[in-house]
Design an enzyme around this catalytic site. Structure first.
Site, PDB file in Angstrom:
ATOM      1  N   ARG A  69       1.252   1.826  -8.193  1.00  0.00           N
ATOM      2  CA  ARG A  69       2.399   1.077  -8.691  1.00  0.00           C
ATOM      3  C   ARG A  69       1.900  -0.238  -9.293  1.00  0.00           C
ATOM      4  O   ARG A  69       0.906  -0.798  -8.838  1.00  0.00           O
ATOM      5  CB  ARG A  69       3.372   0.761  -7.550  1.00  0.00           C
ATOM      6  CG  ARG A  69       4.168   1.954  -7.064  1.00  0.00           C
ATOM      7  CD  ARG A  69       5.231   1.553  -6.060  1.00  0.00           C
ATOM      8  NE  ARG A  69       4.675   1.119  -4.799  1.00  0.00           N
ATOM      9  CZ  ARG A  69       4.559  -0.143  -4.401  1.00  0.00           C
ATOM     10  NH1 ARG A  69       4.981  -1.123  -5.171  1.00  0.00           N
ATOM     11  NH2 ARG A  69       4.043  -0.436  -3.232  1.00  0.00           N
ATOM     12  N   TYR A 197       1.642   7.722 -13.276  1.00  0.00           N
ATOM     13  CA  TYR A 197       1.382   7.709 -11.838  1.00  0.00           C
ATOM     14  C   TYR A 197       2.708   7.757 -11.064  1.00  0.00           C
ATOM     15  O   TYR A 197       3.664   7.038 -11.411  1.00  0.00           O
ATOM     16  CB  TYR A 197       0.577   6.468 -11.422  1.00  0.00           C
ATOM     17  CG  TYR A 197       0.630   6.277  -9.924  1.00  0.00           C
ATOM     18  CD1 TYR A 197      -0.167   7.063  -9.095  1.00  0.00           C
ATOM     19  CD2 TYR A 197       1.541   5.417  -9.339  1.00  0.00           C
ATOM     20  CE1 TYR A 197      -0.056   6.956  -7.726  1.00  0.00           C
ATOM     21  CE2 TYR A 197       1.657   5.298  -7.967  1.00  0.00           C
ATOM     22  CZ  TYR A 197       0.857   6.082  -7.155  1.00  0.00           C
ATOM     23  OH  TYR A 197       0.969   6.000  -5.802  1.00  0.00           O
ATOM     24  N   LYS A 206      11.041   4.869  -5.705  1.00  0.00           N
ATOM     25  CA  LYS A 206      11.145   3.411  -5.542  1.00  0.00           C
ATOM     26  C   LYS A 206      12.159   2.825  -6.519  1.00  0.00           C
ATOM     27  O   LYS A 206      12.904   1.908  -6.168  1.00  0.00           O
ATOM     28  CB  LYS A 206       9.780   2.764  -5.758  1.00  0.00           C
ATOM     29  CG  LYS A 206       8.673   3.287  -4.850  1.00  0.00           C
ATOM     30  CD  LYS A 206       8.944   3.012  -3.397  1.00  0.00           C
ATOM     31  CE  LYS A 206       7.725   3.334  -2.548  1.00  0.00           C
ATOM     32  NZ  LYS A 206       7.998   3.127  -1.119  1.00  0.00           N
ATOM     33  N   HIS A 226      13.559   0.407   2.876  1.00  0.00           N
ATOM     34  CA  HIS A 226      12.215   0.997   2.862  1.00  0.00           C
ATOM     35  C   HIS A 226      11.847   1.368   4.299  1.00  0.00           C
ATOM     36  O   HIS A 226      11.046   0.688   4.936  1.00  0.00           O
ATOM     37  CB  HIS A 226      11.247  -0.051   2.281  1.00  0.00           C
ATOM     38  CG  HIS A 226       9.886   0.455   1.947  1.00  0.00           C
ATOM     39  ND1 HIS A 226       8.821  -0.390   1.756  1.00  0.00           N
ATOM     40  CD2 HIS A 226       9.393   1.704   1.744  1.00  0.00           C
ATOM     41  CE1 HIS A 226       7.747   0.316   1.452  1.00  0.00           C
ATOM     42  NE2 HIS A 226       8.061   1.588   1.451  1.00  0.00           N
ATOM     43  N   SER A 248       3.826  -1.334   2.879  1.00  0.00           N
ATOM     44  CA  SER A 248       3.013  -0.200   2.454  1.00  0.00           C
ATOM     45  C   SER A 248       1.663  -0.261   3.181  1.00  0.00           C
ATOM     46  O   SER A 248       1.138  -1.335   3.428  1.00  0.00           O
ATOM     47  CB  SER A 248       2.781  -0.258   0.938  1.00  0.00           C
ATOM     48  OG  SER A 248       4.021  -0.306   0.269  1.00  0.00           O
ATOM     49  N   CYS A 250       0.887   0.574   6.305  1.00  0.00           N
ATOM     50  CA  CYS A 250       0.875   0.227   7.738  1.00  0.00           C
ATOM     51  C   CYS A 250       1.185   1.453   8.600  1.00  0.00           C
ATOM     52  O   CYS A 250       1.489   1.303   9.789  1.00  0.00           O
ATOM     53  CB  CYS A 250       1.879  -0.881   8.040  1.00  0.00           C
ATOM     54  SG  CYS A 250       1.314  -2.520   7.549  1.00  0.00           S
ATOM     55  N   ASP A 277       9.927   7.332   4.297  1.00  0.00           N
ATOM     56  CA  ASP A 277       9.756   6.196   3.386  1.00  0.00           C
ATOM     57  C   ASP A 277      11.050   5.440   3.078  1.00  0.00           C
ATOM     58  O   ASP A 277      11.021   4.226   2.959  1.00  0.00           O
ATOM     59  CB  ASP A 277       9.127   6.685   2.068  1.00  0.00           C
ATOM     60  CG  ASP A 277       8.555   5.556   1.213  1.00  0.00           C
ATOM     61  OD1 ASP A 277       7.990   4.606   1.789  1.00  0.00           O
ATOM     62  OD2 ASP A 277       8.685   5.630  -0.015  1.00  0.00           O
ATOM     63  N   ARG A 374      -2.834  11.057  -3.623  1.00  0.00           N
ATOM     64  CA  ARG A 374      -1.569  11.423  -2.980  1.00  0.00           C
ATOM     65  C   ARG A 374      -1.382  12.930  -2.832  1.00  0.00           C
ATOM     66  O   ARG A 374      -1.958  13.719  -3.581  1.00  0.00           O
ATOM     67  CB  ARG A 374      -0.406  10.912  -3.841  1.00  0.00           C
ATOM     68  CG  ARG A 374      -0.358   9.401  -4.001  1.00  0.00           C
ATOM     69  CD  ARG A 374       0.274   8.763  -2.820  1.00  0.00           C
ATOM     70  NE  ARG A 374       0.241   7.305  -2.876  1.00  0.00           N
ATOM     71  CZ  ARG A 374       1.180   6.538  -2.304  1.00  0.00           C
ATOM     72  NH1 ARG A 374       2.197   7.075  -1.676  1.00  0.00           N
ATOM     73  NH2 ARG A 374       1.064   5.233  -2.328  1.00  0.00           N
TER      74      ARG A 374
HETATM   75  C1  OXD Z   1       4.610   2.535  -1.064  1.00  0.00           C
HETATM   76  C2  OXD Z   1       4.740   3.993  -1.159  1.00  0.00           C
HETATM   77  O1  OXD Z   1       3.780   1.948  -1.763  1.00  0.00           O
HETATM   78  O2  OXD Z   1       5.531   4.563  -0.388  1.00  0.00           O
HETATM   79  O3  OXD Z   1       5.351   1.945  -0.279  1.00  0.00           O
HETATM   80  O4  OXD Z   1       4.067   4.609  -1.997  1.00  0.00           O
HETATM   81 MN    MN Z   2       6.794   3.192   0.639  1.00  0.00          MN
END
Ligand code: OXD
Ligand code: MN
Length: 589
Positions: A69, A197, A206, A226, A248, A250, A277, A374
């Protein structure tokens, strides 16, 4: 496909702008999807993996400059800058539309524009919202089919005059200097150009389900967060649901799919995954907060995922999954990434496409898979998917958990005193940078509710929305904060994490049920040691005491940092938040 005039008018405009050679509606049929997979393989856009070992699985590689991102190229274009707030990038809508229109003009010449009608949330659920994404990428079509509910049923649900979020994506030449991920919350519009991406182009995730939806939620009285959603089943078979927000990287996906430690498993405790998520939350008729996962799949980080760290996520990737930027084992056309196992393939294709000897390549200090590579896996593949996953009414939430990566500040777990204090705990969330990321180690990044990159309007108004929601929830969830990452003086993690986090979740549920007492401190309620289930855990009493301790001097510094962060919101910062900082400071002195 539709008689909806709003859809047809917009589609004509976008066709006139992008000038595709043809337009194809995605009906969601397996036949159509299979033909697209074959086309993507023929053009080299995707690689078919070993269909015996990984049935229905494909591989895709993005451009080297297009692997994550891009927050600095992400914009919230509201009429005024103040509506977007001090944290978001902003440009006036008219200026941004002019800039983007020039970029999209003719961008699909000689290419196909795919029209993807999709639903975030089960089709027809009162929580759900519809989007239509126009894209010139088959990869996007196939990922959207996994991550959302796609096709004819969505168009039927939209009906003749239903509203939808307009999403336009053009891959163009993935030029990073002209890459834009832009949201117009007041126009229900998302425009993404020059990227391929996931997070930048799967516009349901998102862009819609957090940035646009957070704005819709503020206007309509609900919340887009989130957060993972998990169900915790006790030996009596009762399931209680928890939402949890972490920045993100964690471990949200790991917590959402947690496997309890052996002694709790034997007693009959289980964890069920509703989402990993994003959560959409609404107040139910009984005054409780209910959540759905608007997504239909997991777009998870591959490196670090193994049978040991996340058995369930790995299991979910064994069929009908798209892998992006991981490594390929050329011997049997399967996939590999750092942390999967200790056997990197000898005949490997690293993520950028070079054939290498995997063992030597790693020994030379390289990574076979991109650190942000991913998997896109259907949620139904997950062995611990909740039977409530498709429930259109959502699941009732008993607890909201915030957390971050803090070496010294936050104890293992604490409970907020009430809703507004809990909002403050969320608003002061932060994570410290690790050695894994570029830049200085131990730098605190404030990430309120883990929404810093994802709030589609002014964050001060977002805090106010949380406070306002509290007034509407007569039977609110309890709010907690956890920190799995506390370090001892030698820099070792003090808490084992992973499955053992279940011990903390059980305390959280016990507190919600009023079953255990706690120790009231300046920052909130901390567990009495004897109330944590510690059976089978190798942890000494001193470590535990330290894990649950609060260092007032460290916290006084923390308050200073909180004030500095809040200062940027000026007068817009809700009084309730300001009162909470003052209150904390008083309690610490
Ligand atoms: C993030 C994701 O970056 O879920 O939070 O990809
Ligand atoms: Mn996320």
């Amino acid at each position: 496909m539709t008689e909806n005039k709003k859809v047809l008018t917009w589609l004509e405009e976008m066709k006139a702008l992008c000038k595709p050679e043809k337009v194809v509606w995605i009906d969601g049929s397996e036949e159509q999807l299979e033909a697209l997979r074959a086309e993507a393989v023929a053009t080299g856009e995707m690689i078919k993996l070993n269909q015996e070992k990984l049935p229905g699985c494909y591989y895709h590689r993005t451009a080297e400059n297009d692997v994550a991102r891009v927050e600095d190229r992400t914009f919230i274009c509201t009429e005024t800058k103040e509506e977007a707030g001090p944290i978001n990038n902003w440009m006036a809508p008219s200026e941004m539309y002019a800039k983007l229109n020039a970029l999209y003009d003719g961008s699909m010449a000689g290419r196909t524009m795919y029209v993807i009608p999709y639903s975030m949330g089960p089709v027809g659920s009162p929580f759900s919202k519809i989007g239509i994404e126009l894209t010139d990428s088959i990869y996007v079509v196939l990922n959207m089919d996994i991550m959302t509910r796609v096709g004819k049923a969505v168009i039927d649900a939209l009906g003749k005059d239903g509203d939808f979020v307009k999403c336009l994506h053009a891959k163009k030449d993935v030029n990073p200097d002209e890459r834009y991920i832009v949201h117009f919350p007041q126009d229900n519009t998302i425009m993404s150009v020059n990227s391929a991406y996931g997070g930048n182009v799967l516009l349901g995730k998102k862009c819609f389900a957090l940035r646009i939806a957070s704005y819709q939620g503020m206007k309509e009285g609900w919340m887009a967060e989130h957060m993972l959603i998990l169900g915790l089943e006790n030996p009596q078979g009762e399931v209680k649901y928890i939402c949890a927000a972490f920045p993100s990287a964690c471990g949200k996906t790991n917590l959402a799919m947690l496997i309890p430690p052996e002694f709790l498993k034997e007693k009959g405790y289980k964890v069920w995954t509703v989402g990993d998520d994003i959560a959409w939350l609404r107040v139910g008729e009984d005054g409780r907060l209910y959540a759905i996962n608007p997504e239909a799949g997991f777009f998870g980080v591959a490196p670090g995922t193994s049978e040991k760290t996340n058995f369930n996520a790995l299991a979910a990737t064994k069929k009908n999954t798209i892998f992006t930027n991981v490594a390929i084992n050329e011997d049997d056309m399967t996939v590999w990434w750092e942390g999967l196992d200790k056997n990197p393939p000898e005949n490997a294709i690293e993520w950028k496409g070079a054939k290498v000897n995997g063992k030597e390549y790693i020994a030379e200090g390289n990574k076979l898979a991109h650190p942000n590579s991913r998997f896109t896996a259907p949620a139904v593949n997950c062995p611990c998917i909740s039977k409530e996953f498709e429930n259109p009414q959502g699941v009732p939430i008993s607890a909201i958990v915030f957390g971050g990566r803090r070496a010294k500040t936050a104890p293992l777990v604490y409970q907020a005193r009430d809703w507004n204090h809990g909002v403050f705990v969320g608003a002061t969330m932060a994570s410290e940078t690790t050695a894994a990321a570029a830049g200085a180690v131990g730098v605190v990044r404030r990430d309120p509710m883990a929404m810093r990159p994802f709030v589609g309007y002014n964050m001060a108004d977002y805090f106010q929305h949380w406070i306002d929601m509290g007034k509407k929830i007569s039977n609110p969830p309890q709010i907690f904060n956890v920190n799995w990452f506390r370090l001892d003086d030698e820099g070792h993690f003090m808490w084992p994490g992973f499955g053992d986090n279940m011990r903390v979740l059980n305390w959280i549920i016990d507190r919600c049920d009023g079953k255990v007492d706690a120790n009231e401190t300046a920052i909130g309620f901390v567990p009495n040691k004897e109330d944590l289930q510690l059976e089978g855990l190798d942890i000494d009493d001193a470590t535990l005491t330290e894990l649950l301790s609060i260092d007032k001097e460290v916290w006084k510094e923390e308050v200073k940092d909180q004030r500095e962060f809040f200062a940027q919101f000026g007068d817009k910062l809700p009084k309730e938040i300001k009162d909470e900082v003052d209150n904390l400071e008083k309690k610490l002195s």
